[in-house]
Design an enzyme around this catalytic site. Structure first.
Site, PDB file in Angstrom:
ATOM      1  N   HIS A 190       0.808  -1.220   0.000  1.00  0.00           N
ATOM      2  CA  HIS A 190       0.000   0.000   0.000  1.00  0.00           C
ATOM      3  C   HIS A 190       0.837   1.263   0.000  1.00  0.00           C
ATOM      4  O   HIS A 190       0.531   2.229  -0.675  1.00  0.00           O
ATOM      5  CB  HIS A 190      -0.861   0.032   1.259  1.00  0.00           C
ATOM      6  CG  HIS A 190      -2.060  -0.832   1.147  1.00  0.00           C
ATOM      7  ND1 HIS A 190      -2.602  -1.470   2.215  1.00  0.00           N
ATOM      8  CD2 HIS A 190      -2.807  -1.140   0.084  1.00  0.00           C
ATOM      9  CE1 HIS A 190      -3.651  -2.155   1.807  1.00  0.00           C
ATOM     10  NE2 HIS A 190      -3.788  -1.978   0.521  1.00  0.00           N
ATOM     11  N   ARG A 297      -7.287  -2.432 -13.807  1.00  0.00           N
ATOM     12  CA  ARG A 297      -7.021  -3.579 -12.925  1.00  0.00           C
ATOM     13  C   ARG A 297      -8.241  -3.769 -12.031  1.00  0.00           C
ATOM     14  O   ARG A 297      -8.293  -3.242 -10.919  1.00  0.00           O
ATOM     15  CB  ARG A 297      -5.795  -3.310 -12.061  1.00  0.00           C
ATOM     16  CG  ARG A 297      -4.460  -3.309 -12.804  1.00  0.00           C
ATOM     17  CD  ARG A 297      -3.338  -3.047 -11.801  1.00  0.00           C
ATOM     18  NE  ARG A 297      -2.049  -3.416 -12.292  1.00  0.00           N
ATOM     19  CZ  ARG A 297      -1.123  -2.530 -12.694  1.00  0.00           C
ATOM     20  NH1 ARG A 297      -1.379  -1.242 -12.682  1.00  0.00           N
ATOM     21  NH2 ARG A 297       0.064  -2.953 -13.102  1.00  0.00           N
ATOM     22  N   ARG A 333      -9.504  -5.410 -17.718  1.00  0.00           N
ATOM     23  CA  ARG A 333      -8.862  -6.703 -17.491  1.00  0.00           C
ATOM     24  C   ARG A 333      -9.678  -7.488 -16.462  1.00  0.00           C
ATOM     25  O   ARG A 333     -10.068  -6.940 -15.434  1.00  0.00           O
ATOM     26  CB  ARG A 333      -7.438  -6.506 -16.967  1.00  0.00           C
ATOM     27  CG  ARG A 333      -6.715  -7.830 -16.783  1.00  0.00           C
ATOM     28  CD  ARG A 333      -5.281  -7.647 -16.351  1.00  0.00           C
ATOM     29  NE  ARG A 333      -5.176  -7.185 -14.975  1.00  0.00           N
ATOM     30  CZ  ARG A 333      -4.022  -6.918 -14.381  1.00  0.00           C
ATOM     31  NH1 ARG A 333      -2.885  -7.024 -15.053  1.00  0.00           N
ATOM     32  NH2 ARG A 333      -3.984  -6.521 -13.134  1.00  0.00           N
ATOM     33  N   GLU A 432       2.475 -12.211 -20.302  1.00  0.00           N
ATOM     34  CA  GLU A 432       3.290 -11.999 -19.106  1.00  0.00           C
ATOM     35  C   GLU A 432       3.902 -13.304 -18.599  1.00  0.00           C
ATOM     36  O   GLU A 432       4.522 -13.333 -17.543  1.00  0.00           O
ATOM     37  CB  GLU A 432       2.489 -11.290 -18.003  1.00  0.00           C
ATOM     38  CG  GLU A 432       1.103 -11.819 -17.762  1.00  0.00           C
ATOM     39  CD  GLU A 432       0.257 -10.929 -16.855  1.00  0.00           C
ATOM     40  OE1 GLU A 432       0.756  -9.954 -16.296  1.00  0.00           O
ATOM     41  OE2 GLU A 432      -0.937 -11.239 -16.711  1.00  0.00           O
ATOM     42  N   ASN A 455       5.818  -6.406 -15.865  1.00  0.00           N
ATOM     43  CA  ASN A 455       6.110  -6.666 -14.440  1.00  0.00           C
ATOM     44  C   ASN A 455       6.201  -8.171 -14.200  1.00  0.00           C
ATOM     45  O   ASN A 455       7.128  -8.663 -13.558  1.00  0.00           O
ATOM     46  CB  ASN A 455       5.002  -6.107 -13.538  1.00  0.00           C
ATOM     47  CG  ASN A 455       4.748  -4.640 -13.778  1.00  0.00           C
ATOM     48  OD1 ASN A 455       5.590  -3.956 -14.347  1.00  0.00           O
ATOM     49  ND2 ASN A 455       3.605  -4.154 -13.364  1.00  0.00           N
ATOM     50  N   ASP A 456       5.210  -8.888 -14.712  1.00  0.00           N
ATOM     51  CA  ASP A 456       5.216 -10.336 -14.517  1.00  0.00           C
ATOM     52  C   ASP A 456       6.121 -11.037 -15.519  1.00  0.00           C
ATOM     53  O   ASP A 456       6.741 -12.045 -15.188  1.00  0.00           O
ATOM     54  CB  ASP A 456       3.787 -10.887 -14.623  1.00  0.00           C
ATOM     55  CG  ASP A 456       3.043 -10.750 -13.305  1.00  0.00           C
ATOM     56  OD1 ASP A 456       3.652 -11.055 -12.264  1.00  0.00           O
ATOM     57  OD2 ASP A 456       1.886 -10.312 -13.317  1.00  0.00           O
ATOM     58  N   ARG A 466       8.844 -10.408  -7.927  1.00  0.00           N
ATOM     59  CA  ARG A 466       8.876  -8.955  -8.178  1.00  0.00           C
ATOM     60  C   ARG A 466       8.684  -8.112  -6.912  1.00  0.00           C
ATOM     61  O   ARG A 466       8.981  -6.927  -6.900  1.00  0.00           O
ATOM     62  CB  ARG A 466       7.811  -8.589  -9.214  1.00  0.00           C
ATOM     63  CG  ARG A 466       6.406  -8.800  -8.742  1.00  0.00           C
ATOM     64  CD  ARG A 466       5.420  -8.701  -9.880  1.00  0.00           C
ATOM     65  NE  ARG A 466       4.589  -7.523  -9.797  1.00  0.00           N
ATOM     66  CZ  ARG A 466       3.482  -7.322 -10.496  1.00  0.00           C
ATOM     67  NH1 ARG A 466       3.092  -8.225 -11.380  1.00  0.00           N
ATOM     68  NH2 ARG A 466       2.768  -6.244 -10.379  1.00  0.00           N
ATOM     69  N   CYS A 503       1.875  -2.659 -20.966  1.00  0.00           N
ATOM     70  CA  CYS A 503       1.161  -2.016 -19.857  1.00  0.00           C
ATOM     71  C   CYS A 503       1.842  -2.234 -18.509  1.00  0.00           C
ATOM     72  O   CYS A 503       1.314  -1.847 -17.474  1.00  0.00           O
ATOM     73  CB  CYS A 503      -0.290  -2.473 -19.812  1.00  0.00           C
ATOM     74  SG  CYS A 503      -0.479  -4.222 -19.449  1.00  0.00           S
TER      75      CYS A 503
HETATM   76  C1  PEP Z   1       2.179  -6.687 -15.401  1.00  0.00           C
HETATM   77  O1  PEP Z   1       2.359  -7.809 -14.918  1.00  0.00           O
HETATM   78  O2  PEP Z   1       3.058  -6.050 -16.013  1.00  0.00           O
HETATM   79  C2  PEP Z   1       0.876  -6.016 -15.262  1.00  0.00           C
HETATM   80  C3  PEP Z   1       0.598  -4.901 -15.899  1.00  0.00           C
HETATM   81  O3  PEP Z   1      -0.026  -6.587 -14.411  1.00  0.00           O
HETATM   82  P1  PEP Z   1       0.045  -6.474 -12.805  1.00  0.00           P
HETATM   83  O4  PEP Z   1       1.122  -5.489 -12.458  1.00  0.00           O
HETATM   84  O5  PEP Z   1      -1.309  -6.035 -12.365  1.00  0.00           O
HETATM   85  O6  PEP Z   1       0.378  -7.876 -12.428  1.00  0.00           O
HETATM   86 MG    MG Z   2       0.678  -8.998 -14.243  1.00  0.00          MG
END
Ligand code: PEP
Ligand code: MG
Length: 580
Positions: A190, A297, A333, A432, A455-456, A466, A503
């Site tokens: 958070h 999200r 999503r 991802e 990110n994933d 991560r 994204c």
């Molecule tokens: C990602 O994994 O890059 C993504 C945009 O989804 P989240 O960060 O919600 O897992």
């Molecule tokens: Mg993701």
């Protein structure tokens, strides 16, 4: 001078004064006489009431100043002030054990901590901070004491706390807090979400400072590189001034350019969209000049409620956003729960390996009622805007086939029941997981578009959690393996004539903009705060140069090599990496 390196969770560079957040107060644990029980219960109720009022006020302040997602963080705590799960055991300890209200509350919190700690899910463990935060507030009322008084007067405060509790983050003297340092917390915590939306740098994973630092000490906080400099030298202060001036100039230029279109030097338009977490984020999206929403999200909307919204509530929520966006793209999503994200109910909470376990589309496909309700809401709301549907964590073609079959059934059911909906909307998947990236051609044949969740993708390609500060140096967006996967996706989408966007966080970092354009991506979706800097970067890029540059980076053998070349390429970002 001592320099500490940690995790950069929110960008920014500041020079300020260290201030430790202290725990509320110490007092003796005493028993009360039986005839004091009623007054002790009244004191507890009054303190819970006062806390509730305080949180409601904070929330409305947040709603105005920061945005929807962050205000929702307080909802959970507001609910807790009336929750029997918290209050009943405290009452019992006062009435049966004759314990003072503060003592009873502390003991109850300890019991909750023990039961939450037994859960394997990081996100649930992080939720204990919500209980603790609330408990601290109630204790302050019970004991009529105040938090550290230093921060009530001093300026340019850099707040250091072992864990930054959600309401502490927002309940700080306005305009005087310029940075945060914590020991614990990852990108999904958070505090990180709040700090980023407040535009305040945050560095976590810093430990020794808590033994060596004193409130009032000078600190340079570098939220770009994750560094904290305690008692900076004269040279470092000069360096800080130089970098700060460059950053300020850059910000001013970005602002001045914010109304200009996002086109490259040779005239290629790039589509910049926003990532949102709730309908409250939409005004900021429009204000920052995003072309639409590239990633909603949906799971974050329910993060603090511990329950799923039904079809009607989801429909109203999507419809409201679609109408606010007046025909601009709106990519919804489906639920991406599990892993490190909070889940209502029991999904994934007891798994040894939540990131590789029961999450996202895997849950949706096994919970047909839940999935159908969300799809019905999406296809119904699509009548009010340019809605597109996106599916997270897809790893196999079988899943795509199953999703399409369910979509057909859901739309057929709506039509047979005479419920207005759109029959067809663009359907895409998140790329991802390496299995989807490696076989991108096959996936592209099945869908209308793809969106790369870097990110994933980085997490799964490099096998690095991560959100774990212990292995954060291995989490490398610039790793050649990641670059090669991105190149493969960009080229395949181009060849197939399908749209591929990015994204993940890479899309919002100007360091990677030229690389992503050079690899063929024309659509980037990011947190609204990053639209201006990325747009400014795009306006200085020539596409032919970008393609050559991307080819050179693809030829690198080491992540460090890529990183150095990226940093050299944008001089001002290089300067933020000087030896402060
Ligand atoms: C990602 O994994 O890059 C993504 C945009 O989804 P989240 O960060 O919600 O897992
Ligand atoms: Mg993701």
């Amino acid at each position: 001078m001592t320099k500490y390196n940690g995790l950069a969770l929110s960008p920014g560079l500041e020079l300020g004064t260290l201030c430790f957040l202290q725990s509320p107060c110490n007092w003796e644990r005493k028993r009360i006489a039986p005839d004091e029980i009623d007054s002790e219960l009244e004191k507890l109720d009054a303190s819970l009431q006062a806390t509730r009022q305080e949180l409601l006020q904070l929330k409305s302040r947040l709603d105005q100043n920061v945005g929807g997602t962050t205000a929702e963080i307080l909802d959970f705590q507001i609910l807790l002030t009336k929750d029997p799960y918290l209050i009943n055991p405290i009452h019992r300890k006062i009435t049966i054990d004759c314990k003072q209200a503060g003592w009873a509350l502390e003991e109850t919190l300890e019991e909750i901590r023990a039961s939450i700690n037994n859960l394997k899910d990081i996100f649930f463990r992080e939720r204990f901070s919500d209980f603790l935060d609330l408990g601290n507030r109630v204790l302050q009322h019970i004991n009529e004491c105040r938090l550290c008084s230093y921060w009530q007067t001093a300026e340019r405060l850099i707040i250091a706390a072992r864990t930054l509790l959600p309401s502490q983050t927002v309940d700080l003297p306005e305009g005087r807090v310029i940075g945060f340092i914590t020991q614990r917390g990852g990108v999904t915590g958070h505090a990180a979400i709040l700090a980023r939306s407040m535009g305040i740098p945050l560095v976590s994973g810093i430990y020794d400072l808590f033994e060596r630092g004193l409130t009032g000490d000078p600190i340079i906080l570098d939220g770009y590189r994750g560094a904290v400099i305690h008692h900076p030298s004269g040279e470092q202060l000069e360096s800080y001034q130089r970098v700060k001036e460059i950053l300020l100039k850059r910000k001013a230029l970005e602002k001045a350019d914010s109304a200009a279109p996002a086109i490259t030097l040779d005239g290629l338009p790039i589509h910049l969209l926003a990532n949102i977490n709730s309908d409250g984020d939409v005004p900021q999206v429009l204000q920052m000049g995003a072309e639409g929403v590239g990633l909603y999200r949906t799971e974050l909307h329910y993060l603090h409620r511990m329950e799923f919204a039904d079809e009607e509530e989801q429909y109203q929520n999507y419809k409201k956003i679609a109408l606010q966006l007046s025909g601009a793209p709106f990519v919804i999503r489906t639920l991406d729960i599990g892993g490190d994200k909070l889940v209502p109910g029991d999904f994934g909470t007891k798994e040894p390996n939540p990131n590789l376990g029961y999450r996202a589309i895997r849950i949706s496909l096994r919970e047909p009622g839940l999935f159908a309700a969300q799809l019905r809401a999406i296809y119904r709301s699509a009548l009010y805007g340019a809605v597109q549907v996106l599916f997270p964590m897809v790893s196999s073609l079988e899943q795509v086939v199953a999703i399409k079959k369910i979509i057909n059934e859901v739309v057929g059911d709506l039509q047979r029941a005479g419920i207005p909906c759109r029959e067809k909307i663009p359907m895409g998947i998140m790329i991802e997981i390496p299995s989807a990236a490696i076989r991108i051609d096959s996936f592209l044949q099945e869908v209308d578009f793809v969106s790369v969740g870097t990110n994933d993708l980085i997490q799964y390609t490099l096998a690095v959690d991560r959100g774990n500060e212990v292995v954060s140096e291995l989490y490398q967006p610039a790793d050649p393996a990641v670059l090669h996967l991105l190149a493969q996706i960009g080229r395949a989408a181009h060849k197939a004539g399908k749209e591929a966007s990015i994204c993940g966080e890479m899309a919002g970092d100007p360091l990677y903009t030229e690389l992503l354009l050079g690899l063929g991506f024309r659509r980037l979706s990011m947190s609204p705060a990053f639209i201006e800097p990325v747009k400014a970067r795009i306006r200085h890029i020539d596409l032919a140069d970008a393609e050559k540059f991307a080819d050179r980076l693809l030829g690198c053998r080491f992540a460090d090599e890529v990183q150095i070349m990226l940093e050299r390429r944008i001089h001002d970002i290089l300067v933020t990496n000087t030896d402060l």
